[in-house]
Scaffold this active site. Structure first.
Site, short mmCIF file in Angstrom:
data_model
loop_
_atom_site.label_atom_id
_atom_site.label_comp_id
_atom_site.label_asym_id
_atom_site.label_seq_id
_atom_site.Cartn_x
_atom_site.Cartn_y
_atom_site.Cartn_z
N GLU A 172 43.01 47.14 29.11
CA GLU A 172 43.85 45.96 28.81
C GLU A 172 43.46 45.29 27.49
O GLU A 172 43.33 44.06 27.43
CB GLU A 172 43.79 44.96 29.96
CG GLU A 172 44.45 45.48 31.23
CD GLU A 172 44.53 44.43 32.34
OE1 GLU A 172 44.01 43.30 32.16
OE2 GLU A 172 45.12 44.74 33.40
N GLU A 291 46.64 50.69 37.20
CA GLU A 291 46.46 49.50 38.04
C GLU A 291 47.84 49.09 38.56
O GLU A 291 48.75 48.83 37.77
CB GLU A 291 45.84 48.33 37.28
CG GLU A 291 44.35 48.48 37.00
CD GLU A 291 43.74 47.21 36.40
OE1 GLU A 291 44.22 46.10 36.76
OE2 GLU A 291 42.82 47.33 35.58
#
Length: 503
Positions: A172, A291
C-alpha cells in the site's frame, strides 16, 4: 420469482489459479500471538503453534499465505525475527501502535506453513528500507548455501532453503498512512530496481507490485499507470485491496458493493492493457487481490489503541470483527466475482486468517471456532478449483442507491475436469422471495446432484461465538434435481448455496 441459467462446457472464462483462495497473516493484533502461536495453550505443538487452529486452517486447504504484512511490513526489519528467541529485540510497531516481541519470524512462520500445507507469499519492506534489505532477505530465504545470509540461515537451524516463489514489493505504498509512503514515480522506480535485483538472483521468481490501496484513493488509477510504466517488464502482478462495510445498515446497498469490485478489476485490467500496448509488450501482467474482506464491525472499539490511548500493548485485540450471517452473503459474492474474473485475477488473499478480520477466532488459552464467513470461503477453496464457466443468466434485478440493475441471483460455476464435477455457488440477494433456478447444462453427460449445501438464517445479525459456535452453519439442502440436462433448485431469500454435480 424465477431465474434461468445456461451452462455450457465449452463456454469458459479461464482456468482458475488456486491461489485466488489464499489468505493473509500480519503481525497485527492477535493474528500471530494467541492466533496461530500460543506456546502455553493446551493444544500447542513443539513449535508453540496452536494445533486447534492448524486443524481449522488445514480444513480450508489454503494454497498460499501472505506474510508479514500489511502495514506492519513497511517498518519491519526481517533480521529481528531470526536467531535465538531470547536475543531477539522488542520493537515498537508504528503501524498499529503496539509492541512486537519478534518471537515469531520467518523460521517459525515457515514451519507453521508446512504444518498446514500452504506456501509462503512474502513481502519485503520498501517503506523504511529498500533494495539492499530486500535482496538480503531473498538470499536468506532461497539460497542453498555458501554465502553470508544463506549460511546464517543454516546456523539458525534451516539447512535447505525454503524456495519461496512469490514476493510482494512493499505494501500500500500509495497510502499516506504508510511508513515510508512514496508517490507513484518514486515508488515505481524503487520497485523496479528492487525487482531487477531480485531477478538477478532468480529470474523465475514471481513479483507483485503495489497498486492502489482502494478505488477511492485520489491517485487511482493514475497510480497503476505510473507504477506499471516503471515496472511492467520486471513484475508479474499488481496488487489491489478492497474491504466491504455496511455502516448504513442497508442490506441491499451492502450486497451491491460487488459492482464496485467488478468496476475496480475492470479499470485496473484496462490500465494493464493500456501500458502493455504503449510498451508494445507481449508480456501479460495479472491482478493479485491480496487483501479483501468485510471490515467495519470493530472500527469504533479499536480507536483507543490505534490512537495511542493504551500505550504500546503487545498483541492486543484489534480488528476483531464478529461476523454475522449477512457477511456470509457478502463473502460469497466477492468470491463469485473472483471466479468470474479468473482471467485476470490470479491471486487473492482473504484478510486475515485468524482473529484479525478473520474466518477463524480464538480465545487465549481456550477454544477456536469458525466464524460465519468461514463457510463460503471453505466451500470455494475446497470445491472451486478447475475452470470458471461463462454463464448466461436471466434474472430479475433491483436498484441500490449506487447501482442499477443488480441481479437478485449471483452465481458462479466451476468445472473440474479431473474429477468430472461442476460446482455452482449461488447467492440470493432478495430479502423476501425465494427464487427458483432453471439451469440448462450443455456438453455434460451423466451428472447428478452429489452435494447440496445451504446457508440461511432468520436473523441477518446472527453470529457464531465461543458458546454458540454453530449458530450460523451450512445444512444439507434438498430439492435440487438434475434431470435430462436440466437443473432445478430453489434459493430461499437471503441465502447462500453450493450445488455440486458429478457422477
Amino acid at each position: 420469482m424465477r431465474a434461468t441459467v445456461t451452462i455450457h462446457r465449452d463456454f469458459t472464462i479461464s482456468d482458475i489459479d488456486e491461489r485466488i483462495y489464499g489468505a493473509f497473516l500480519e503481525h497485527l493484533g492477535r493474528a500471530i500471538y494467541s492466533g496461530i502461536y500460543e506456546p502455553d495453550h493446551p493444544s500447542a505443538d513443539e513449535n508453540g503453534m496452536r494445533k486447534d487452529v492448524i486443524d481449522l486452517v488445514k480444513e480450508l486447504d489454503v494454497p498460499v499465505v501472505r506474510y508479514p504484512g500489511g502495514n506492519f511490513v513497511s517498518a519491519y526489519n526481517w533480521e529481528d525475527g531470526i536467531g535465538p528467541k531470547e536475543d531477539r529485540p522488542v520493537r515498537l510497531d508504528l503501524a498499529w501502535h503496539t509492541s512486537e516481541s519478534n518471537e515469531v519470524g520467518i523460521h517459525e512462520f515457515a514451519d507453521w506453513c508446512e504444518s498446514v500445507g500452504t506456501e509462503m507469499m512474502l513481502a519485503v519492506n520498501l517503506g523504511s528500507r529498500g533494495l539492499d534489505a530486500a535482496r538480503n532477505f531473498v538470499e536468506y530465504v532461497n539460497h542453498p548455501g555458501g554465502t553470508y545470509w544463506s549460511d546464517l540461515r543454516k546456523k539458525n537451524g534451516k539447512e535447505e532453503p525454503w524456495d519461496v516463489k512469490l514476493w510482494c514489493l512493499g505494501n500500500e505504498m500509495d497510502g499516506p498512512w504508510q511508513i515510508g509512503h512514496k508517490d507513484a514515480a518514486e515508488y515505481g522506480r524503487l520497485a523496479a530496481e528492487t525487482a531487477k535485483a531480485i531477478r538477478a538472483f532468480d529470474p523465475k521468481l514471481e513479483l507483485v507490485v503495489c497498486g492502489s490501496s482502494h478505488s477511492g484513493m485520489p491517485t487511482y488509477p493514475d497510480w497503476e499507470a505510473t507504477v506499471l510504466e516503471h515496472t511492467y517488464d520486471v513484475v508479474d502482478y499488481i496488487s489491489l485491496h478492497m474491504y466491504f462495510a455496511n455502516h448504513e445498515k442497508k442490506t441491499g446497498n451492502y450486497l451491491a458493493l460487488t459492482h464496485k469490485l467488478e468496476a475496480y478489476i475492470d479499470t485496473v485490467a484496462g490500465v494493464i492493457q493500456f501500458i502493455k500496448a504503449k510498451r508494445r509488450s507481449k508480456k501479460d501482467i495479472y491482478i493479485s487481490f491480496d487483501e479483501w474482506n468485510v471490515w467495519y464491525h470493530s472500527s469504533q472499539q479499536d480507536r483507543q489503541i490505534l490512537e495511542g490511548g493504551d500505550g504500546w500493548p503487545h498483541a492486543p485485540a484489534l480488528l476483531e470483527d464478529i461476523y454475522n450471517f449477512e457477511d456470509v452473503l457478502q463473502v460469497g459474492l466477492v468470491i463469485n466475482t473472483f471466479i468470474r474474473r479468473a482471467d485476470v485475477v490470479k491471486i487473492a488473499c482473504i484478510a486475515q486468517l485468524v482473529n484479525v478480520i478473520a474466518p477463524i477466532m480464538t480465545e487465549r488459552g481456550g477454544e477456536a471456532w469458525r466464524q460465519t464467513i468461514y463457510y463460503p470461503y471453505y466451500f470455494a477453496s475446497r470445491f472451486g478449483r478447475g475452470t470458471a464457466l461463462n454463464l448466461v443468466i436471466d434474472c430479475p434485478t433491483y436498484d441500490s442507491d449506487a447501482y442499477s440493475d443488480v441481479s437478485y441471483v449471483d452465481i458462479s460455476a466451476v468445472h473440474n475436469e479431473t474429477d468430472g464435477t461442476v460446482t455452482l455457488f449461488a447467492v440470493n440477494r432478495h430479502p423476501d422471495e425465494s427464487i427458483d433456478i432453471d439451469a440448462t447444462l450443455e456438453g455434460f453427460e451423466g451428472l447428478k446432484v452429489i452435494d447440496h449445501q445451504v446457508m440461511t438464517h432468520n436473523d441477518l445479525e446472527a453470529s457464531n461465538t465461543r458458546s454458540a459456535p454453530s449458530e450460523v452453519a451450512p445444512r444439507q439442502g434438498n430439492g435440487a434435481e438434475l434431470k435430462d440436462g436440466k437443473l432445478s433448485a430453489s434459493l430461499p431469500p437471503y441465502s447462500y448455496q453450493m450445488i455440486r454435480l458429478g457422477r
